[in-house]
Design an enzyme around this catalytic site. Structure first.
Site: not given
Ligand code: GLC
Ligand code: GLC
Length: 809
Positions: A483
Site C-alpha cells: 500500500d
Molecule cells: C496492510 C494491508 C494490506 C497491505 C499491506 C502492505 O497489511 O491490510 O492490504 O497489502 O498492509 O501494505
Molecule cells: C498504511 C499502512 C499500511 C496499510 C494502509 C492501510 O499505508 O502502512 O500497512 O495497509 O495504511 O490503509
C-alpha cells in the site's frame, strides 16, 4: 521472559502475570456478534460492524492503556478488587487468564475469595455471556458487594468519539428488574437496542457514568463501588453505562454463580413499542431465557467446544515438534478464523472505524479458512466479487453491514483483482463446487449488471492484461500489495492521505510484484478454464501468461534479483543502481513462486540475495537498504522510520512468499528456518522483546535497522495468518488439495523426521503418514490402503477413511 504457557490439551494460552508487555487479547464470537477481550477483561462488543453497530465503548491509545471493558468490582470489607487485576489493580493473591477458542476465562483470588469470569458468545446468538463464579475459600462468612460495569457506545463508533455536541444529549436507558436496556436513538430510524442483564435479583444499579465513576475519578476507583452504595441512577444524555449491584453472602466453602448477558436486539417496525416510548422487550426476554441458568450456559459452552473440535479436526499434524504442532493445529487456524471474520477492522491496533473488509485482504484470508467452513468462504467470495467493477477493477474495501464497496481508503490498487482468482480456485479445489462459477454475481452491487462469477475471474485476469505499461509489465495504479509504494502519487502535502490523494496523470509506473502474481494466478485461471472445458479461453489466456514471463525475464531482472518496479519516470526501483531500496522482498517472492527463470538459475540467485540482504535474526525485512529520506516519487514507504512497517520492517505477511519460493527450488531447510523465525510459538521465550501475543502472528516485527529489532506491533489482523498456514500446511508439509484429488508434495527438512497429518477432504478422512528421506522432498512411493498409486495425487474415491503411506526421497 514468559508471561504464561501454552496448554495444548485444552487449546488455551494461560497468562499468569497480568502485566503482559501489551494487552494480550482474544476474540469472542464467530458470526454476526463479536467481542474483543484483553487479559484483564478490557475490550468491546459489536454486532456485525465495528463502526456502525458498536455496543460498548472502548478508548484506544490512552494512558492507562486498555481502558474500558466488561469490568467486575468486588468489595470485600474495605478491599476492592477486580478478578482481572485491572481496572482496580489491587494486587491479587493469584491471577490467571485462559484465552481459548472463542472464549476467555479470567480468575482472580483475593483474601480467600476466588472469582472466575468466563466470557463467550454462544453459537448463533447475538449476546456475550459472562458467567461469574464466586467461591469462599476462607473459614469465615463473606459479605461481598459485586458490581458489574460496562459503558454504552452510541452505536456509530466514529460519531461516538467526535460528535459530542450532539451525542451528549441523546443517551437513553430503561431499567426493569435486573435488566438495563440501552435504547439511545431507538426511534423511527433505528430498530435496535442492547441490554445488560443478570440472572438474579439486584440490590441496585447505575446507568449514569458520572454518578457511578465520579466526575474526576477513574475506572480504577469508581465512587459508587468504593462507597459500597449504588445510586440507582437513570441516565439522560451524557454517557450511559450499565452497572448491576449485588450483595452476595458466601458461607465458608460456598460457591455462587451468576450469569450476565450483554445482548443485541432488532425489532420489526410494527413490533417496536410496548407502549408509548417504552421499547418492546419480547425478543430480549427470549434471548435471556436461552441462557438464564448455569446449566444452560454450560451446555452452550460445551456446544462451542465441540464446534471448535470439529473445525480443527480438518487438518491435524502430529510431528516431533510440539511448537509446530500447536501452531498448525490450534493457534494459526484459529487466527485464520479471526482474520476471516474481522478482515482488518477491529483489533487493539485497528480501531474498528477506519477499515471494513478489504478486497485483497479478505480474498487472501480465505486461503487459511476455506477448509474450516467452505460455505462461509463461498458467501464471502460472492460478497467480495459483488463489489467489483465491470472492467475488473475493485473498491479497496466494503463495510460488512451494508456489503457495499467504498473508496474511504482509496481505489485503483492494481493487484486487487487477481486475489479473487486465488480465493475462488482455492475454494473449488477444496470443495469441488464448480457451481460457484455459474452463480450470478452483480458488478458494483448493481443487480442489473449481474454476470456469472466466472466472468468476474475473467475480468480480473484481463484487468491486468488491459493495463500494461511500456515494458509490458502491469501498471501499478495507486499501489500494489504494498500500500505504501505510491509511485504515481507525488504527495508533498503532509495533510493528504497517501491512500486517497489523486494520482498524477500520465504515470506509467509498473510493478514486478503484480507481474509475478499474474503469472501465478494467470496460470491458475488457465488451469480452471481447462477444468471446465473452456479450452479456447485457456489458450488465449496462456499467451498472456507466457508474454508476462518473457517481459519479466527481459525487463524485470536486475542481474542477481528481480526488480521491484519501474517508477513514474520509467526508472528502476529495487535495483543495484538505486542508493536505497536496492532489493525488495515482494517481487522475489512472487517471481520465485511462479518459478520464473528457474532453469536459468534466476530463482536461486534471487533467493540467495534475499538471504544475504534481507534476512535477519527476527525474519526477512521488506527492503534494503531502508529509506532514510522521503522520496516523493516513492510515497508513503519512505515516510516511515527505517526498520518499521513497509520501510524495511519485517512485514510478516510477505515472509511466507519466500518460504514457498524456497520450496519451489527445493530448499526445505531454508523454508522451515524462515517459518520458525516469525512463528509466534517459537518466540514465547522472548515475549518481553516481542511484546505482542505469543499465540498469534503480528503484522510487523521491527527490522534490523529499527531502534528495537524484534519488537512486534499490530497483532491478529494480518494476512500473515492465512499465508503462513498456507505455506506450512500446503507447501512445506505438502498437503495440497487439487481439482482431482489430494496431492502429497512435501518439502521438509530431512532432520524434521517422520510425521502424520490427518486431513478431511471432500467428505473423507485421509490418515497420512510421511516417512521422511534424505532429501525431504520427492515422493518415492505412495500407497493408499496398501495399494501403490502412481504419482503423488490421491484420486478422489468413495471411501470414508483412507490410510496413506508416503515415502520421500
Ligand atoms: C496492510 C494491508 C494490506 C497491505 C499491506 C502492505 O497489511 O491490510 O492490504 O497489502 O498492509 O501494505
Ligand atoms: C498504511 C499502512 C499500511 C496499510 C494502509 C492501510 O499505508 O502502512 O500497512 O495497509 O495504511 O490503509
Amino acid at each position: 521472559m514468559k508471561y504464561g504457557f501454552f496448554e495444548d490439551a485444552s487449546r488455551e494460552y494461560v497468562i499468569t502475570n497480568p502485566q503482559t508487555p501489551w494487552p494480550w487479547i482474544n476474540y469472542l464470537g464467530n458470526e454476526d456478534f463479536f467481542s474483543l477481550i484483553s487479559n484483564s477483561a478490557g475490550g468491546y462488543s459489536f454486532y456485525k460492524d465495528a463502526k456502525f453497530r458498536r455496543l460498548t465503548r472502548y478508548r484506544y491509545n490512552t494512558a492507562p492503556i486498555d481502558n474500558g471493558g466488561r469490568y467486575f468490582y468486588i468489595k470485600d470489607e474495605d478491599t476492592v478488587w477486580s478478578p482481572g487485576w485491572k481496572p482496580v489493580k489491587t494486587p491479587l493473591d493469584s491471577y490467571e487468564c485462559r484465552h481459548g477458542m472463542s472464549y476467555t476465562k479470567i480468575t482472580g483470588v483475593k483474601n480467600g475469595v476466588s472469582a472466575e469470569v468466563l466470557c463467550f458468545i454462544p453459537l448463533k446468538s447475538w449476546a456475550e455471556v459472562q458467567k461469574v463464579k464466586l467461591t469462599n475459600n476462607s473459614d469465615k462468612v463473606k459479605k461481598l458487594k459485586l458490581s458489574s460495569f460496562m459503558e454504552w457506545c452510541l452505536w456509530n463508533a466514529e460519531d461516538d468519539q467526535n460528535n459530542l455536541q450532539r451525542n451528549l444529549s441523546t443517551g437513553e436507558v430503561e431499567v426493569v428488574d435486573s435488566t438495563i436496556y440501552h435504547k439511545t436513538e431507538y426511534k423511527e430510524r433505528r430498530n435496535h437496542y442492547a441490554f445488560y442483564h443478570v440472572n438474579a435479583p439486584i440490590q441496585g444499579f447505575d446507568t449514569d457514568r458520572e454518578s457511578f465513576v465520579g466526575l474526576y475519578n477513574e475506572f480504577s476507583n469508581p465512587q459508587v463501588v468504593f462507597e459500597g452504595k449504588p445510586r440507582n441512577t437513570v441516565a439522560h444524555g451524557w454517557s450511559p453505562i450499565a452497572s448491576h449491584y449485588l450483595e452476595v453472602e458466601l458461607k465458608p466453602g460456598e460457591t455462587k454463580e451468576f450469569v450476565f448477558i450483554l445482548g443485541y436486539i432488532e425489532n420489526p417496525d410494527d413490533e417496536k413499542w410496548e407502549s408509548k416510548g417504552v421499547i418492546n422487550k419480547k425478543r430480549a426476554k427470549e434471548l435471556i431465557a436461552r441462557f438464564d441458568t448455569v446449566e444452560k450456559v454450560n451446555a452452550a459452552f460445551a456446544d462451542l467446544k465441540s464446534y471448535w473440535d470439529n473445525l480443527l479436526s480438518v487438518y491435524m499434524l502430529k510431528s516431533s515438534d510440539e511448537k509446530l504442532n500447536r501452531s498448525v493445529n490450534i493457534w494459526n487456524q484459529y487466527q485464520c478464523m479471526v482474520t476471516f471474520n474481522m478482515s482488518r477492522s477491529a483489533s487493539f491496533f485497528e480501531v474498528g472505524i477506519g477499515r471494513g473488509m478489504g478486497f485483497r485482504d479478505s480474498n487472501q484470508d480465505l486461503i487459511g479458512f476455506v477448509h474450516q467452513i467452505p460455505e462461509r468462504a463461498r458467501e464471502r467470495i460472492i460478497d467480495i466479487a459483488s463489489t467489483q467493477f465491470e472492467d475488473g477493477g475493485a473498491y479497496h474495501q466494503y463495510q460488512p453491514l451494508t456489503k457495499r464497496g467504498n473508496n474511504a481508503i482509496g481505489g485503483n490498487f492494481n493487484d486487487d483483482p487477481l486475489w479473487l482468482i486465488l480465493s475462488t480456485t482455492v475454494y473449488i479445489k477444496e470443495t469441488g463446487d464448480y457451481s460457484i462459477l455459474d452463480e450470478m454475481v452483480p458488478f458494483d452491487n448493481d443487480e442489473t449488471k449481474a454476470k456469472p462469477h466466472f466472468d468476474h475471474l475473467k475480468a480480473s485476469f484481463y484487468h491486468v492484461v488491459n493495463n500494461l505499461g511500456p515494458h509490458k509489465l502491469p501498471l501499478i495504479g495507486r499501489a500494489d500489495w504494498n500500500d505504501c509504494l505510491n509511485l504515481n502519487c507525488f504527495s508533498n502535502n503532509p495533510n493528504e492521505s497517501f491512500q486517497t490523494t489523486e494520482n498524477q496523470k500520465g504515470g506509467t509506473a509498473e510493478s514486478l510484484m503484480i507481474a509475478g502474481l499474474f503469472v501465478v494466478y494467470g496460470r491458475d485461471f488457465v488451469e480452471l478454464c481447462r477444468q471446465i472445458g473452456k479450452n479456447a479461453e485457456a489458450d488465449a489466456a496462456q499467451i498472456h501468461v507466457n508474454n508476462m514471463v518473457e517481459a519479466i525475464k527481459t525487463h524485470g531482472w536486475d542481474g542477481e534479483w528481480f526488480l521491484r518496479a519501474y517508477d513514474f519516470y520509467g526508472k528502476k526501483v529495487g535495483s543495484k543502481e538505486n542508493e536505497e531500496g536496492k532489493i525488495f522482498i515482494e517481487s522475489q517472492g512472487w517471481c520465485t513462486m511462479a518459478g520464473i527463470g528457474v532453469e536459468e538459475g534466476m530463482c536461486k540467485s534471487a533467493l540467495d540475495a534475499v538471504k544475504r540482504d534481507l534476512d535477519c535474526e527476527y525474519g526477512i525485512v521488506l527492503n534494503n537498504p531502508a529509506f532514510t529520506k522521503y522520496v516523493v516519487e516513492y510515497g508513503e514507504i519512505s515516510t516511515y522510520p527505517a526498520g518499521y512497517k513497509e520501510n524495511a520492517g519485517i512485514f510478516c505477511h510477505n515472509n511466507p512468499w519466500i518460504m514457498i519460493g524456497e520450496t519451489v527450488i527445493k530448499r526445505p531447510d531454508m523454508a522451515m528456518d524462515y517459518f520458525k523465525k516469525i512463528c509466534p510459538a517459537y518466540l514465547e521465550e522472548i515475549s518481553d522483546l516481542h511484546k505482542t501475543e505469543p499465540y498469534v502472528y503480528s503484522q510487523m516485527i521491527a527490522g534490523k535497522d529499527a531502534f528495537k529489532p524484534g519488537e512486534a506491533k499490530n497483532s491478529w489482523l494480518t494476512g500473515t495468518a492465512s499465508w503462513n498456514f498456507y505455506a506450512i500446511s500446503h507447501s512445506i508439509l505438502g498437503i495440497k488439495p487439487q481439482y482431482n484429488g489430494l496431492q502429497i508434495d512435501p518439502c521438509v527438512p530431512p532432520s524434521f523426521g517422520d510425521y502424520q497429518v490427518q486431513r478431511k477432504f471432500r467428505g473423507a478422512t485421509y490418515n497420512i503418514q510421511i516417512k521422511n528421506g534424505s532429501k525431504g522432498f520427492g515422493v518415492k512411493r505412495l500407497t493408499v490402503d496398501g495399494k501403490v498409486v502412481e504419482g503423488n495425487i490421491i484420486p478422489l474415491g468413495t471411501a470414508n477413511s483412507l490410510n496413506i503411506l508416503v515415502e520421500l526421497d
